[in-house]
Design a protein around this motif. Structure first.
Motif, PDB file in Angstrom:
ATOM      1  N   GLN A  13       0.799  -1.223   0.000  1.00 13.93           N
ATOM      2  CA  GLN A  13       0.000   0.000   0.000  1.00 13.93           C
ATOM      3  C   GLN A  13       0.833   1.276   0.000  1.00 13.93           C
ATOM      4  OE1 GLN A  13      -2.348  -0.268   3.527  1.00 13.93           O
ATOM      5  NE2 GLN A  13      -3.290  -2.192   2.909  1.00 13.93           N
ATOM      6  N   GLY A  87      -8.940   4.317   2.302  1.00 15.59           N
ATOM      7  CA  GLY A  87      -9.481   4.100   0.960  1.00 15.59           C
ATOM      8  C   GLY A  87     -10.891   4.630   0.806  1.00 15.59           C
ATOM      9  N   LEU A 135      -7.148   0.708  -2.148  1.00 20.52           N
ATOM     10  CA  LEU A 135      -6.910   0.636  -0.703  1.00 20.52           C
ATOM     11  C   LEU A 135      -8.109   0.030   0.021  1.00 20.52           C
ATOM     12  CD1 LEU A 135      -5.155   4.061  -0.082  1.00 20.52           C
ATOM     13  CD2 LEU A 135      -4.129   1.786   0.126  1.00 20.52           C
TER      14      LEU A 135
END
Length: 159
Positions: A13, A87, A135
């Motif tokens: 990430q 996200g 995400l």
């Protein structure tokens, strides 16, 4: 094992979080000291597409926009914030900017999704939507597939 899984997740990430996080940080900081003309321009642009925003004071609108961008930056840049939370924030924000792109006259070529010269600044935010959704999915899937979850013992996720 759990630490290795968390490290793998963060490493996967990190490029997304740093890229979008620094963008939101820069954008939020630039709006902190917005003058009256800048505040009016941003407010009128947003209120033209989202009429409920027209009821708000322009300076207050820009302060809230700046605070929102800085909060999203913090969610992205502080690694303890779950990917699904960061996200979701990025996805919601980018959906709003893409709504501006799709609904504001002059942003797109007639009958097309292709941006005009004026629309490029908003159309490019589609990458934020991609980062946000990535995400979000990674956070949800990563949590569900965590090696400690009994329902997935036979499932070889992330390996």
């Amino acid at each position: 094992m759990a630490f290795g899984w968390a490290w793998d997740s963060l490493a996967r990430q990190l490029p997304l979080r740093l890229t979008a996080g620094t963008f939101f940080l820069s954008s939020g900081l630039s709006k902190l000291g917005a003058d009256e003309a800048t505040a009016e321009g941003l407010h009128q642009f947003a209120a033209g597409t989202y009429p409920f925003l027209g009821e708000q004071d322009a300076r207050k609108f820009v302060r809230l926009l700046s605070a929102g961008e800085l909060a999203i930056a913090a969610a992205l840049l502080v690694p303890v914030v779950p990917a699904a939370v960061a996200g979701a924030a990025v996805t919601a924000f980018s959906a709003g900017t893409l709504g501006l792109y799709l609904r504001t006259p002059g942003m797109r070529e007639e009958g097309s999704l292709r941006p005009t010269e004026q629309g490029i600044a908003l159309a490019k935010d589609v990458w934020l939507l991609g980062i946000g959704v990535s995400l979000l999915v990674d956070g949800v899937n990563g949590h569900r597939c965590h090696p400690c979850h009994r329902s997935h013992r036979s499932h070889r996720c992330h390996r």
